[in-house]
Design a protein around this motif. Structure first.
Motif, PDB file in Angstrom:
ATOM      1  N   LEU A 119       0.682  -1.107   0.212  1.00  0.00           N
ATOM      2  CA  LEU A 119       0.052   0.034   0.471  1.00  0.00           C
ATOM      3  C   LEU A 119       1.131   1.652   0.187  1.00  0.00           C
ATOM      4  O   LEU A 119       0.660   1.966  -0.787  1.00  0.00           O
ATOM      5  CB  LEU A 119      -0.790   0.000   1.204  1.00  0.00           C
ATOM      6  N   PRO A 120       1.646   1.626   1.128  1.00  0.00           N
ATOM      7  CA  PRO A 120       2.436   2.999   0.289  1.00  0.00           C
ATOM      8  C   PRO A 120       3.817   2.848  -0.840  1.00  0.00           C
ATOM      9  O   PRO A 120       3.521   4.161  -0.335  1.00  0.00           O
ATOM     10  CB  PRO A 120       3.564   2.292   1.466  1.00  0.00           C
ATOM     11  N   GLY A 124       1.755   9.503  -5.291  1.00  0.00           N
ATOM     12  CA  GLY A 124       0.303  10.246  -4.711  1.00  0.00           C
ATOM     13  C   GLY A 124       0.136  10.280  -3.155  1.00  0.00           C
ATOM     14  O   GLY A 124      -0.425  11.294  -2.777  1.00  0.00           O
ATOM     15  N   LEU A 125       0.776   9.726  -2.571  1.00  0.00           N
ATOM     16  CA  LEU A 125       0.202   9.494  -1.275  1.00  0.00           C
ATOM     17  C   LEU A 125       0.943  10.703  -0.283  1.00  0.00           C
ATOM     18  O   LEU A 125       2.045  10.966  -1.254  1.00  0.00           O
ATOM     19  CB  LEU A 125       1.153   8.594  -0.656  1.00  0.00           C
ATOM     20  N   THR A 126       0.385  11.487   0.493  1.00  0.00           N
ATOM     21  CA  THR A 126       0.998  12.403   1.209  1.00  0.00           C
ATOM     22  C   THR A 126       1.479  11.341   1.772  1.00  0.00           C
ATOM     23  O   THR A 126       1.674  10.136   2.574  1.00  0.00           O
ATOM     24  CB  THR A 126      -0.366  12.812   1.992  1.00  0.00           C
ATOM     25  N   PRO A 127       3.156  11.987   2.804  1.00  0.00           N
ATOM     26  CA  PRO A 127       4.262  11.626   3.801  1.00  0.00           C
ATOM     27  C   PRO A 127       3.285  10.935   5.161  1.00  0.00           C
ATOM     28  O   PRO A 127       3.097   9.463   5.615  1.00  0.00           O
ATOM     29  CB  PRO A 127       4.522  12.163   4.089  1.00  0.00           C
ATOM     30  N   GLY A 129      -0.603  10.219   4.159  1.00  0.00           N
ATOM     31  CA  GLY A 129      -0.999   8.920   4.252  1.00  0.00           C
ATOM     32  C   GLY A 129      -0.328   7.751   4.070  1.00  0.00           C
ATOM     33  O   GLY A 129      -0.717   6.485   4.008  1.00  0.00           O
ATOM     34  N   ARG A 130       0.834   7.456   3.162  1.00  0.00           N
ATOM     35  CA  ARG A 130       1.927   7.083   3.381  1.00  0.00           C
ATOM     36  C   ARG A 130       2.310   6.046   4.943  1.00  0.00           C
ATOM     37  O   ARG A 130       2.252   4.298   4.775  1.00  0.00           O
ATOM     38  CB  ARG A 130       3.265   7.090   3.153  1.00  0.00           C
ATOM     39  N   ARG A 131       2.719   6.643   5.568  1.00  0.00           N
ATOM     40  CA  ARG A 131       2.615   6.264   7.216  1.00  0.00           C
ATOM     41  C   ARG A 131       1.491   5.701   7.903  1.00  0.00           C
ATOM     42  O   ARG A 131       1.347   4.364   8.849  1.00  0.00           O
ATOM     43  CB  ARG A 131       2.593   7.494   8.039  1.00  0.00           C
ATOM     44  N   ARG A 132       0.449   6.302   7.574  1.00  0.00           N
ATOM     45  CA  ARG A 132      -0.856   5.513   8.207  1.00  0.00           C
ATOM     46  C   ARG A 132      -1.517   3.585   7.321  1.00  0.00           C
ATOM     47  O   ARG A 132      -1.512   3.137   7.490  1.00  0.00           O
ATOM     48  CB  ARG A 132      -2.191   6.549   7.112  1.00  0.00           C
ATOM     49  N   LEU A 133      -0.805   3.866   6.224  1.00  0.00           N
ATOM     50  CA  LEU A 133      -1.435   2.573   5.706  1.00  0.00           C
ATOM     51  C   LEU A 133       0.124   1.698   5.752  1.00  0.00           C
ATOM     52  O   LEU A 133      -0.345   0.711   5.982  1.00  0.00           O
ATOM     53  CB  LEU A 133      -1.482   2.633   4.111  1.00  0.00           C
ATOM     54  N   ALA A 134       1.502   1.645   6.099  1.00  0.00           N
ATOM     55  CA  ALA A 134       2.312   0.991   6.317  1.00  0.00           C
ATOM     56  C   ALA A 134       2.077   0.699   7.937  1.00  0.00           C
ATOM     57  O   ALA A 134       2.206  -0.524   7.839  1.00  0.00           O
ATOM     58  CB  ALA A 134       3.537   1.885   6.349  1.00  0.00           C
ATOM     59  N   GLY A 135       0.953   1.308   8.681  1.00  0.00           N
ATOM     60  CA  GLY A 135       0.579   0.676   9.809  1.00  0.00           C
ATOM     61  C   GLY A 135      -0.365  -0.520   9.726  1.00  0.00           C
ATOM     62  O   GLY A 135       0.097  -1.358  10.552  1.00  0.00           O
ATOM     63  N   LEU A 136      -1.675  -0.123   8.809  1.00  0.00           N
ATOM     64  CA  LEU A 136      -2.740  -0.392   8.447  1.00  0.00           C
ATOM     65  C   LEU A 136      -1.740  -2.120   7.720  1.00  0.00           C
ATOM     66  O   LEU A 136      -2.016  -3.004   8.494  1.00  0.00           O
ATOM     67  CB  LEU A 136      -3.834   0.004   7.776  1.00  0.00           C
ATOM     68  N   GLU A 137      -0.938  -2.065   7.300  1.00  0.00           N
ATOM     69  CA  GLU A 137      -0.339  -3.058   6.118  1.00  0.00           C
ATOM     70  C   GLU A 137       0.586  -3.597   7.295  1.00  0.00           C
ATOM     71  O   GLU A 137      -0.209  -4.766   7.200  1.00  0.00           O
ATOM     72  CB  GLU A 137       0.840  -2.754   5.271  1.00  0.00           C
ATOM     73  N   PRO A 199      -0.992   8.537 -13.508  1.00  0.00           N
ATOM     74  CA  PRO A 199       0.043   9.007 -12.957  1.00  0.00           C
ATOM     75  C   PRO A 199       1.245   7.820 -12.786  1.00  0.00           C
ATOM     76  O   PRO A 199       2.239   8.377 -13.470  1.00  0.00           O
ATOM     77  CB  PRO A 199      -0.073  10.104 -11.850  1.00  0.00           C
ATOM     78  N   GLY A 200       0.969   6.973 -12.537  1.00  0.00           N
ATOM     79  CA  GLY A 200       1.789   5.699 -11.727  1.00  0.00           C
ATOM     80  C   GLY A 200       2.984   5.381 -12.256  1.00  0.00           C
ATOM     81  O   GLY A 200       3.662   4.570 -12.706  1.00  0.00           O
ATOM     82  N   LYS A 201       2.194   4.986 -14.067  1.00  0.00           N
ATOM     83  CA  LYS A 201       2.739   4.642 -15.075  1.00  0.00           C
ATOM     84  C   LYS A 201       3.250   4.856 -16.238  1.00  0.00           C
ATOM     85  O   LYS A 201       3.664   4.634 -16.836  1.00  0.00           O
ATOM     86  CB  LYS A 201       1.062   3.680 -16.009  1.00  0.00           C
TER      87      LYS A 201
END
Length: 385
Positions: A119-120, A124-127, A129-137, A199-201
């Motif tokens: 997920l991280p 387009g993730l904010t820092p 948002g990246r930390r939050r998704l990393a914790g859930l993952e 965008p990521g592609k």
């Protein structure tokens, strides 16, 4: 885990277009059935990776969480009998650790997560948002019996982030006819990028790299779903027009069936410029047709390209670094330009792709790897539970 078992495969509802993840899921289900596994595929629609209350209720039901544990409003997306194992797509599970933990409690079924993308790594993730998704993952991965990934690259990424031990089940390929390409017909070399316009592609990078090669003969198609991010799709088409490349670059949207087969048939080189790729299924599909590829370095796509080394004639293409104006521009432009300008390079990459083609693994190998990862005998070899 051997044949004659029951497996529930829990996948996202239709995305409306073909992605590497949903192609993997569908091909895996078919290959498992071919090995004698009784497979039930359960689709769970929702705004993943972090769904609404109703989405999470549907996920809990699909995972077999008892109704007393599931949220109110769960949809009836549950098997009538308890399977021997449940394998859930990471897009559903990685952002919902509560439902994942609840699913490990009811009974003896082993629970695995199939991580198509961490997920991280989403663009387009904010820092925050990246930390939050990393914790859930991290919490979801720690709860399950098995973590399965499509590449060694992805396994290393999870080990570095969380200490998770993941088992690799690389995508297989479907045997396909050799693509004759455009060069054999005396036409200019034809370049193909198959990826959703997101965008990521980074199709914009491809367009700009090709603009730097306007003095050489070539045509190109950037084919992929164009409704997920209409603004980006519009920007790609506008950049083609701005650079005066309308007669050379086609952006037709997603191609399927006979149209896609025709596009493969005229392809001489596959281009991929993604910011992040866990594997790059399109690269393996390209090799299966004898078409070499230029891929982004430092991603799982480079691992997919390395499958061509099995043929013994070197790599069927190259992996390119990020753009670096200070170092003289974009390697995607220079490496593609070298291929366009050199008949020797074109012949060498094509020979390597053709040599590797009969050695590529089928989806039966993927299915066996998944069964091995879900087997009780694999306990302790993956996951962190």
């Amino acid at each position: 885990m051997g044949p004659a078992v029951d497996l529930r495969l829990v996948v996202p509802g239709s995305l409306g277009y073909s992605s590497g993840g949903n192609v993997y899921n569908a091909m895996l289900a078919g290959a498992l059935a071919g090995l004698g596994v009784r497979v039930e595929t359960v689709e769970v629609p929702g705004a993943w990776p972090v769904g609404s209350t109703e989405d999470r209720a549907s996920l809990a039901a699909a995972l077999g969480v008892p109704s007393a544990t599931a949220h109110d409003g769960a949809s009836p997306a549950r098997a009538t009998a308890s399977p021997d194992a449940v394998l859930v797509d990471g897009l559903l599970a990685l952002g919902e650790p509560e439902e994942v933990r609840a699913a490990t409690a009811p009974g003896p079924a082993r629970l695995g997560i199939l991580v198509h993308m961490s997920l991280p790594d989403a663009p387009g993730l904010t820092p925050e948002g990246r930390r939050r998704l990393a914790g859930l993952e991290r919490a979801s991965l720690a709860a399950v019996d098995a973590v399965i990934v499509p590449s060694s690259f992805a396994a290393r990424r999870l080990a570095e982030r969380y200490g998770t031990r993941a088992l690799v089940a690389r995508p297989g390929v479907v045997r396909a006819p050799v693509s004759p390409g455009s060069l054999t017909a005396g036409a200019p070399p034809h370049l193909l990028c198959l990826a959703a316009l997101l965008p990521g592609k980074r199709q914009l990078r491809i367009v700009r790299a090709l603009a730097g090669l306007a003095g050489l003969p070539w045509t190109a198609t950037l084919a992929g779903h164009d409704a997920a991010d209409p603004d980006y799709a519009r920007a790609v088409r506008e950049e083609v027009r701005r650079l005066g490349l309308e007669g050379r670059i086609e952006v037709p949207g997603e191609l399927r069936g006979a149209e896609l087969d025709q596009e493969w048939a005229r392809a001489d080189l596959t281009l991929l410029a993604s910011e992040s790729e866990t594997f790059g299924l399109v690269v393996a599909e390209s090799l299966a047709r004898g078409v070499p590829a230029v891929v982004p370095a430092g991603t799982g796509a480079a691992e997919a390209l390395a499958l061509s080394l099995e043929g013994g004639l070197g790599a069927a293409g190259t992996a390119v670094r990020e753009e670096d104006p200070a170092a003289g521009g974009d390697p995607l432009c220079s490496e593609t330009g070298q291929w366009l300008a050199s008949a020797e390079v074109r012949a060498r990459w094509r020979a390597a792709a053709l040599a590797a083609r009969p050695l590529l693994p089928g989806w039966d190998a993927t299915a066996r790897a998944v069964l091995g990862a879900l087997s009780p005998a694999s306990a302790g070899s993956s996951g962190t539970r």
